[in-house]
Write a protein that holds these residues in place. Structure first.
Motif, PDB file in Angstrom:
ATOM      1  N   VAL A 105      16.047 -96.589 -33.812  1.00  0.00           N
ATOM      2  CA  VAL A 105      14.615 -96.507 -34.577  1.00  0.00           C
ATOM      3  C   VAL A 105      14.125 -97.621 -35.465  1.00  0.00           C
ATOM      4  N   GLU A 106      13.149 -98.239 -35.273  1.00  0.00           N
ATOM      5  CA  GLU A 106      12.667 -99.221 -36.096  1.00  0.00           C
ATOM      6  C   GLU A 106      11.426 -98.501 -36.767  1.00  0.00           C
ATOM      7  N   SER A 107      11.648 -98.348 -38.139  1.00  0.00           N
ATOM      8  CA  SER A 107      10.550 -97.753 -38.934  1.00  0.00           C
ATOM      9  C   SER A 107      10.161 -97.865 -40.135  1.00  0.00           C
ATOM     10  N   GLY A 108       9.109 -97.804 -40.716  1.00  0.00           N
ATOM     11  CA  GLY A 108       8.569 -98.037 -41.897  1.00  0.00           C
ATOM     12  C   GLY A 108       8.802 -96.779 -43.037  1.00  0.00           C
ATOM     13  N   VAL A 129      18.764 -96.212 -37.568  1.00  0.00           N
ATOM     14  CA  VAL A 129      17.626 -96.247 -37.872  1.00  0.00           C
ATOM     15  C   VAL A 129      17.709 -97.760 -38.694  1.00  0.00           C
ATOM     16  N   HIS A 130      16.764 -98.615 -38.319  1.00  0.00           N
ATOM     17  CA  HIS A 130      16.530 -99.812 -38.916  1.00  0.00           C
ATOM     18  C   HIS A 130      15.087-100.091 -39.647  1.00  0.00           C
ATOM     19  N   GLN A 131      15.194-101.074 -40.457  1.00  0.00           N
ATOM     20  CA  GLN A 131      14.095-101.736 -41.259  1.00  0.00           C
ATOM     21  C   GLN A 131      13.088-102.240 -40.350  1.00  0.00           C
ATOM     22  N   VAL A 132      11.921-102.520 -40.744  1.00  0.00           N
ATOM     23  CA  VAL A 132      10.984-103.065 -39.906  1.00  0.00           C
ATOM     24  C   VAL A 132      11.292-104.530 -39.785  1.00  0.00           C
ATOM     25  N   GLY A 133      11.519-105.219 -38.443  1.00  0.00           N
ATOM     26  CA  GLY A 133      11.589-106.548 -38.322  1.00  0.00           C
ATOM     27  C   GLY A 133      13.379-106.774 -38.161  1.00  0.00           C
ATOM     28  N   ARG A 134      14.167-105.671 -38.519  1.00  0.00           N
ATOM     29  CA  ARG A 134      15.398-106.136 -38.508  1.00  0.00           C
ATOM     30  C   ARG A 134      16.229-105.437 -37.357  1.00  0.00           C
ATOM     31  N   LEU A 147      17.003 -96.099 -25.860  1.00  0.00           N
ATOM     32  CA  LEU A 147      15.603 -95.925 -26.241  1.00  0.00           C
ATOM     33  C   LEU A 147      15.280 -96.428 -27.783  1.00  0.00           C
ATOM     34  N   VAL A 148      14.320 -97.371 -27.490  1.00  0.00           N
ATOM     35  CA  VAL A 148      13.742 -97.876 -28.794  1.00  0.00           C
ATOM     36  C   VAL A 148      12.795 -97.139 -29.345  1.00  0.00           C
ATOM     37  N   VAL A 149      12.592 -96.596 -30.448  1.00  0.00           N
ATOM     38  CA  VAL A 149      11.418 -95.932 -31.144  1.00  0.00           C
ATOM     39  C   VAL A 149      10.751 -96.703 -32.108  1.00  0.00           C
ATOM     40  N   ARG A 150       9.714 -97.269 -31.974  1.00  0.00           N
ATOM     41  CA  ARG A 150       8.853 -98.037 -33.037  1.00  0.00           C
ATOM     42  C   ARG A 150       7.789 -97.106 -33.595  1.00  0.00           C
ATOM     43  N   ASP A 151       8.335 -96.930 -34.939  1.00  0.00           N
ATOM     44  CA  ASP A 151       7.390 -95.955 -35.795  1.00  0.00           C
ATOM     45  C   ASP A 151       6.890 -96.870 -36.777  1.00  0.00           C
ATOM     46  N   LEU A 152       5.693 -97.738 -36.548  1.00  0.00           N
ATOM     47  CA  LEU A 152       5.196 -98.814 -37.243  1.00  0.00           C
ATOM     48  C   LEU A 152       3.839 -98.565 -37.760  1.00  0.00           C
TER      49      LEU A 152
END
Length: 255
Positions: A105-108, A129-134, A147-152
């Protein structure tokens, strides 16, 4: 000198010895119970059938109350856009992890995904869970799909990840923004929850929806999603299981 004699066991009849030898086979022990063989004629075989559907993640039920299966992982990159709430995206992430997939998960708003990552996998790090752009390369494969979830937010930046087989990207949009047409056009599959009439018109143009579907989008309940490609549309009702409800609560369109 007198000799004392002792009683001896009577000799086993020859027939009994033969039966014992037949019953006891070296290395196998006693024979088990005998059962008649199950034999079907060629005509009877045609009556056998098995309810086998598509492989994938069960995301709810369709209008006929049949399981709705989302085939997330494929031997080619797959792009999914969900215009809806984080609750639905989290349900999909949980159920994908339950099938053995890894979820990144890439999320703000990592605090909203943290409890899910801790609860999923029974202690195994199957949801990260990963920080935005990381978010780095995930190494997806047929034995380890991702599965890559982009919650941006409403204007997600372009992904830095390379598209790879067995890796599916789910982009979550709370509502449609200025670049909505570009994002929707790039998707292989689009899920739409309750949106405004103006947003419904944009979705209708991209996905060629009928008037009835367009009219229903602004009034959808929180647990209903229209899943659509340019060839097919289907409404799906998603309700949480007991464990999912304890972790995520009830269906919500907005978070």
């Amino acid at each position: 000198m007198a000799y004392q004699t002792y009683p001896t066991q009577p000799a086993e009849p020859e027939a009994d010895r033969t039966r014992t030898a037949l019953r006891i086979r070296p290395g196998f022990g006693l024979r088990g119970p005998r059962r008649e063989r199950h034999v079907l004629s060629a005509e009877d075989l045609a009556a056998l059938s098995f309810p086998v559907g598509d492989d994938g993640v069960v995301i709810g039920v369709d209008p006929q109350r049949q399981p709705a299966v989302l085939g997330l992982f494929r031997p080619s990159p797959y792009e999914v856009v969900l215009v809806g709430g984080m609750w639905t995206a989290q349900i999909i992430a949980l159920r994908a992890a339950a099938t053995g997939a890894r979820v990144a998960v890439e999320s703000g708003r990592p605090q909203a995904w943290g409890p899910l990552a801790q609860a999923a996998g029974g202690g195994q790090p199957c949801v990260t869970v990963h920080q935005v752009g990381r978010l780095g390369a995930q190494g997806a494969s047929v034995t380890s799909p991702v599965l890559v979830v982009r919650d941006l937010g409403v204007r997600p930046p372009r992904s830095r990840l390379s598209a790879t087989p067995w890796q599916t990207t789910l982009t979550l949009l709370p509502y449609l923004g200025p670049n909505a047409a570009r994002v929707l056009n790039a998707a292989d599959l689009v899920g739409v929850q309750r949106i405004s009439p103006q947003e419904a018109e944009v979705v209708a143009r991209v996905l060629s929806l009928g008037d009835q579907d367009v009219a229903s989008l602004p009034t959808l309940p929180d647990n209903i999603t229209l899943w659509a490609t340019r060839m097919r549309q289907q409404f799906v009702m998603t309700d949480p299981g007991e464990a999912e409800g304890q972790l995520l609560g009830g269906p919500r369109r907005m978070d």
